[in-house]
Write an enzyme that holds these catalytic residues in place. Structure first.
Site, PDB file in Angstrom:
ATOM      1  N   ASN A 144       2.624  11.458 -17.639  1.00 50.74           N
ATOM      2  CA  ASN A 144       3.735  10.517 -16.753  1.00 50.74           C
ATOM      3  C   ASN A 144       3.115  11.628 -15.596  1.00 50.74           C
ATOM      4  O   ASN A 144       3.473  11.306 -14.036  1.00 50.74           O
ATOM      5  CB  ASN A 144       5.675  10.667 -16.903  1.00 50.74           C
ATOM      6  CG  ASN A 144       6.310  11.851 -17.533  1.00 50.74           C
ATOM      7  OD1 ASN A 144       5.423  12.761 -17.680  1.00 50.74           O
ATOM      8  ND2 ASN A 144       7.746  11.477 -17.336  1.00 50.74           N
ATOM      9  N   GLU A 240      11.026  19.974 -23.662  1.00 55.21           N
ATOM     10  CA  GLU A 240      11.897  19.440 -22.328  1.00 55.21           C
ATOM     11  C   GLU A 240      11.570  17.912 -22.548  1.00 55.21           C
ATOM     12  O   GLU A 240      10.049  17.706 -22.447  1.00 55.21           O
ATOM     13  CB  GLU A 240      11.188  19.508 -20.903  1.00 55.21           C
ATOM     14  CG  GLU A 240      11.350  20.676 -20.613  1.00 55.21           C
ATOM     15  CD  GLU A 240      12.205  21.124 -20.356  1.00 55.21           C
ATOM     16  OE1 GLU A 240      13.684  20.458 -19.673  1.00 55.21           O
ATOM     17  OE2 GLU A 240      12.983  22.316 -19.841  1.00 55.21           O
ATOM     18  N   CYS A 274      11.662  12.224 -17.592  1.00 54.94           N
ATOM     19  CA  CYS A 274      12.453  11.823 -18.056  1.00 54.94           C
ATOM     20  C   CYS A 274      13.461  12.177 -17.962  1.00 54.94           C
ATOM     21  O   CYS A 274      14.328  11.335 -18.015  1.00 54.94           O
ATOM     22  CB  CYS A 274      12.311  13.520 -18.947  1.00 54.94           C
ATOM     23  SG  CYS A 274      12.102  14.816 -17.709  1.00 54.94           S
ATOM     24  N   GLU A 447      12.854  25.039 -17.831  1.00 52.34           N
ATOM     25  CA  GLU A 447      12.155  25.307 -16.231  1.00 52.34           C
ATOM     26  C   GLU A 447      12.378  25.744 -15.325  1.00 52.34           C
ATOM     27  O   GLU A 447      13.423  25.410 -15.318  1.00 52.34           O
ATOM     28  CB  GLU A 447      10.998  24.592 -16.324  1.00 52.34           C
ATOM     29  CG  GLU A 447      10.033  24.808 -18.450  1.00 52.34           C
ATOM     30  CD  GLU A 447       9.283  22.749 -17.899  1.00 52.34           C
ATOM     31  OE1 GLU A 447       8.553  22.395 -17.104  1.00 52.34           O
ATOM     32  OE2 GLU A 447       7.997  22.983 -18.858  1.00 52.34           O
TER      33      GLU A 447
END
Ligand code: ADP
Length: 473
Positions: A144, A240, A274, A447
């Site tokens: 993505n 993630e 996400c 992150e």
């Protein structure tokens, strides 16, 4: 143009090759090198060999390399952005933004240092916490945001003195390969290696004894596999993963102002984000007007090839996802009422009309599962307690948004949501100095921010008993 692997500073052909499809046409437009197991092992070995030199350079010199890498990316921004649109589908302006944010990430981490922290210092002892690199980092990325999600791992990892083996998703390998080509001109050999697979080398990379840590972005299902493969060598992992983020619209929200923002929160990158808004809960008093406003946005959105200047929403990235979404839309038709979209576009490529669905039960598939596409369910609620319970009724815990004219109420709702991030009256916003990570099955670790940076380091405590024989160090 041939897209090659980068192993030990050399651009090399793969043992195999891979066809890459442009999602705007559904046709193959490029061929990419694809590694075999031996090439994967060579990449890990090269990253291991370059580690002593790279980690010994010191943060300042590594920072200079990262800034030079950012400069080299910016010089090829046009090419990178165009390639990103061709392989991923997103509108060119957004692809350009992704390349620019990748360069900005390198510059951001280039200037971060973690000096030793003195925890105790007195007549009898001195205890200091220092941070060392972990070793070889495997950066495994999805389709993505192929460029920014590579940079989100690579920039802090390199800045902290680690070296890298990057493995992009097989449907979007090309920007990573072009990045490899750029890195080869800037960095010492072996510091960054890029391999491509056919979705079949991830487990070997995650289990590899030469790899110290996995930085992974992808689905929750695959994240669990990464953790399993990593367990054998107790690797560090930052995961993630997926989300099913609720957008909660309180009755005091200004509909005019929030409707376009919610539409964007759900449809950005064709919903393949996400942290996209994946379920909208709106107070019953605003339900019909918000559904109508979102349907209007959906009907007016310009869907098309990302290379066309007017395009606002591009295609879905790959055929598998496209077919999954079309099946989900059919299920929506049975479980609720589609008020905009609800079909593929009649043209080649993986285009789906932005779709708004209302009148669904809470157990509808599109409410329970992550759709990862331009299909947004809208649900009504009556009480705040009730909507919080419904929003939290999921295994995911990535993010959420709250829309209200009263910051204080927004905060009260936010604090009761079981997610890693909550945005109030804006979305998305991911500053580089702010940690981002999921709760529950949306991830492990984070992150960005200093906390994200520290995840690429090993803490070492140096505990000195003072003997009195030497001057104090
Ligand atoms: P999706 O299911 O949406 O296609 P994934 O989460 O499976 O996305 O993929 C994210 C990344 O993980 C890709 O680079 C993919 O090749 C990689 N991958 C797939 N299977 C594994 C695995 N078993 N171990 C590690 N990485 C994997």
């Amino acid at each position: 143009m041939a897209y090659k692997l980068l192993i030990d500073g050399r651009l090399i052909a793969g043992a195999r090759s891979l066809h890459v499809v442009n999602p705007a046409t559904g046709k193959v437009f490029a061929t990419c090198a694809c590694a075999d197991e031996q090439q994967l092992d060579e990449a890990v070995a090269a990253a291991g060999r370059s580690l002593p030199h790279w980690s010994a350079l010191g943060a300042r010199q590594r920072g200079e390399y990262l800034n030079a890498l950012a400069d080299a990316i910016v010089r090829r921004e046009d090419e990178l952005a165009r390639l990103l649109t061709l392989e991923q589908g997103k509108p060119l302006a957004q692809a350009r933004g992704e390349i620019q944010s990748g360069a900005a990430r390198l510059r951001h981490f280039a200037q971060i240092e973690l000096p030793p922290v003195v925890l105790r210092d007195n007549e009898i002892e001195k205890i200091v916490e220092i941070r060392k690199p972990l070793g070889v980092i495997a950066a495994i990325t999805p389709w993505n945001f192929p460029f920014s999600l590579l940079m989100s791992k690579l920039a802090p990892a390199l800045a902290a003195g680690n070296t890298i083996v990057a493995k992009p998703a097989p449907t979007t390998p090309l920007t990573s390969c072009m990045f490899g080509e750029i890195a080869a001109t800037v960095l010492p050999a072996g510091v960054v290696n890029v391999i491509v697979d056919a979705n079949d080398l991830g487990a070997r990379l995650s289990a590899h004894p030469g790899v110290a840590k996995i930085g992974f972005t992808g689905s929750t299902e695959t994240g669990k596999k990464v953790m399993q493969s990593a367990a054998g060598t107790l690797k560090r992992v930052t995961l993630e993963l997926g989300g099913n983020d609720a957008a909660i619209v309180l009755e005091d929200a200004d509909l005019q102002a929030v409707a376009p923002k919610i539409f964007r929160a759900g449809m950005l990158n064709s919903g393949q984000v996400c942290l996209a808004a994946k379920r909208v809960y709106v107070h019953r008093s605003l339900y019909e007007p918000l559904c109508a406003a979102l349907a209007d946005h959906a009907n007016r959105a310009i869907v098309g090839d990302g290379l066309a200047q007017e395009t606002e929403i591009g295609p879905v990235q790959n055929r598998t996802q496209y077919e999954k979404l079309l099946a989900m839309i059919e299920q929506c038709r049975k479980e609720g009422r589609i008020v905009a979209g609800g079909h593929a576009l009649e043209r080649e490529g993986y285009f789906i009309a932005p779709t708004i669905v209302k009148d669904l039960p809470d157990n509808a598939q599109i409410v329970r599962e992550e759709q990862f596409g331009p299909v947004l369910p809208i649900l009504a609620f009556d009480e705040v307690d009730e909507v919080i319970q419904r929003a939290n009724d999921t295994l995911f815990g990535l993010g959420a948004t709250v829309w209200t004219s009263d910051d204080r109420r927004g905060l009260e709702v936010a604090e009761r949501l079981e997610t890693g991030s909550v945005w109030i009256n804006r979305h998305p916003d991911l500053p580089l100095d702010v940690p981002f990570g999921g709760a529950r099955q949306s991830g492990i670790g984070c992150e960005n921010g200093l906390d994200g940076f520290k995840e690429f380091t090993q803490r070492q405590i140096v505990n000195i008993a003072r003997t009195g024989l030497h001057p104090r160090p």
